[in-house]
Design an enzyme around this catalytic site. Structure first.
Site, PDB file in Angstrom:
ATOM      1  N   THR A 327      74.258  44.347   7.933  1.00 49.42           N
ATOM      2  CA  THR A 327      74.129  44.701   9.341  1.00 49.42           C
ATOM      3  C   THR A 327      73.186  45.893   9.464  1.00 49.42           C
ATOM      4  O   THR A 327      73.332  46.890   8.752  1.00 49.42           O
ATOM      5  CB  THR A 327      75.502  45.013   9.972  1.00 49.42           C
ATOM      6  N   HIS A 379      88.973  47.290  -1.034  1.00 47.90           N
ATOM      7  CA  HIS A 379      89.485  48.000  -2.215  1.00 47.90           C
ATOM      8  C   HIS A 379      90.586  47.220  -2.928  1.00 47.90           C
ATOM      9  O   HIS A 379      91.036  47.618  -4.009  1.00 47.90           O
ATOM     10  CB  HIS A 379      90.006  49.378  -1.804  1.00 47.90           C
TER      11      HIS A 379
END
Length: 406
Positions: A327, A379
């Site tokens: 992006t 994560h």
């Protein structure tokens, strides 16, 4: 015989579509492939072309109404056929909406939040836009006379009811008229909202930011510009960064993976999503097989997808199957951001603006074109060490971009 215009099947999994806007009006001449109306589905917004030449004789589905795939939404008569007096236009025009004539209905309770939207078949057949408007004004949809197909309650019916009962459709419940403007979410905005909330609830978001020297790719852009222009291409910073990303993924494949229950799915191919900002929201078309493309092919693919996205010409397959997303918030001058992962992916790269900044090179302060790159990663399966290694490789790929890459 008139030619029926139907709600198209925009992908195997798509069962309905919402008429966002009628581009042509009743009485307008049309040619094959002329944009006729704009729809919004679960996957993509698109302009739908006319299936035949002639004159738009009737529009049977209003703007804002959701109908099943295959439903007749309009009729086109041949230009040499006489016009019929019954030719009508169903959708509301832009601006003020006139209240349609409707039979008297019992007063609707508007102050009881516990009866916000009535149950039953009529409420279930309403569009998401109508249900949202009814909730905002604590209306029972089952007690509003519907003028849509099969008695469906439409946006115009809700607004007409509010006008008859003295409520202001532009004001929130309990709010004086003129204090606020309430605008229902567009289908695209609603999908974006749902997707972003889902991503935050699904992934354990973490971010890391790297500063990258863009001197090398700035020089290459200038040297390649004449040749690329001859091919109708534009060597953008995003093209170089995309090339560096797909090469780095080859060495850190976990950023191109996804989770399936307790299993990590490693993908051998890179299907690169490129976020494109539109007036009404954001869409992420996908470059399939980006790992196999050189710089010029990536430039062509990025330009093509962006152009078709803004022209509402994307197909459902153009926005499916992405494995990693970039992006570019730098296009509006943003230094860096903290992008939200595009599910079911596990990483997303945010690209900041490229601008000259003072940096230390060989113990001297010099001006260099610099940019901040941010990696948002899940994560749950990507450790900080893997994220840092990936970003180091992207940084190296940009700062040491090879000649002869496209």
């Amino acid at each position: 015989m008139p030619t029926p215009v139907v709600m198209p099947q925009m992908g195997e999994s798509i069962a309905e579509g919402t008429i966002v806007r009628w581009i042509k009006r009743v009485g307008d001449p049309v040619e094959p492939d002329d944009p006729l109306f704009e729809i919004s589905t679960d996957k993509v917004d698109a302009e739908i072309p006319s299936p035949a030449a002639g004159v738009l004789a009737a529009i049977t589905v209003k703007e804002g109404e959701t109908v099943p795939v295959g439903s007749v939404v309009a009729m086109i008569r041949h230009a040499d056929e006489p016009a019929e007096a019954a030719e009508t236009e169903a959708p509301a025009s832009s601006g003020a909406i006139a209240a349609p004539a409707a039979p008297a209905v019992p007063p609707v309770r508007t102050g009881d939040p516990g009866r916000a939207v009535g149950a039953g078949a009529r409420a279930e057949r309403t569009s998401p836009l109508v249900r949202r408007l009814a909730r905002e004004h604590h209306l029972d949809v089952s007690r509003i006379a519907g003028t849509g197909r099969g008695g469906r309650v439409t946006r115009r019916d809700v607004i007409a009811h509010l006008a008859r009962t003295g409520s202001d459709p532009a004001a929130g419940a309990g709010t004086a008229a003129g204090d606020v403007d309430i605008v229902p979410m567009t289908p695209m905005r609603k999908r974006i909202a749902e997707h972003m909330v889902l991503s935050r609830q699904t992934s354990a978001h973490a971010h890391t930011v790297f500063e990258v020297d863009c001197t090398r790719i700035t020089a290459l852009r200038e040297s390649l510009r004449p040749r690329y222009q001859d091919q109708g291409l534009k060597p953008t910073y995003l093209s170089f960064i995309s090339r560096a990303v797909v090469q780095a993924i080859g060495q850190v494949p976990v950023v191109n993976a996804s989770l399936d229950g307790d299993n990590i799915v490693y993908r051998r191919q890179v299907h690169l999503g490129i976020a494109v900002a539109l007036d009404q929201g954001l869409i992420v078309p996908v470059i399939h097989g980006a790992h196999a493309l050189d710089l010029s092919a990536l430039s062509r693919a990025i330009g093509d997808l962006a152009r078709r996205a803004r022209a509402k010409q994307l197909l459902p397959e153009d926005v499916q199957g992405g494995t990693f997303t970039i992006t570019n918030h730098g296009v509006s001058g943003g230094l860096f951001g903290m992008p939200i992962i595009n599910q079911p992916q596990v990483a997303i790269l945010g690209v900041g603006v490229v601008q000259k900044r003072p940096v230390v090179v060989n113990d001297e302060i010099v001006a260099r074109p610099m940019a901040y790159l941010t990696l948002g990663f899940d994560h749950r399966i990507i450790d900080g060490a893997a994220a840092e290694r990936f970003m180091s490789l992207v940084k190296q790929g940009i700062e040491e971009f090879p000649d002869g890459s496209g």
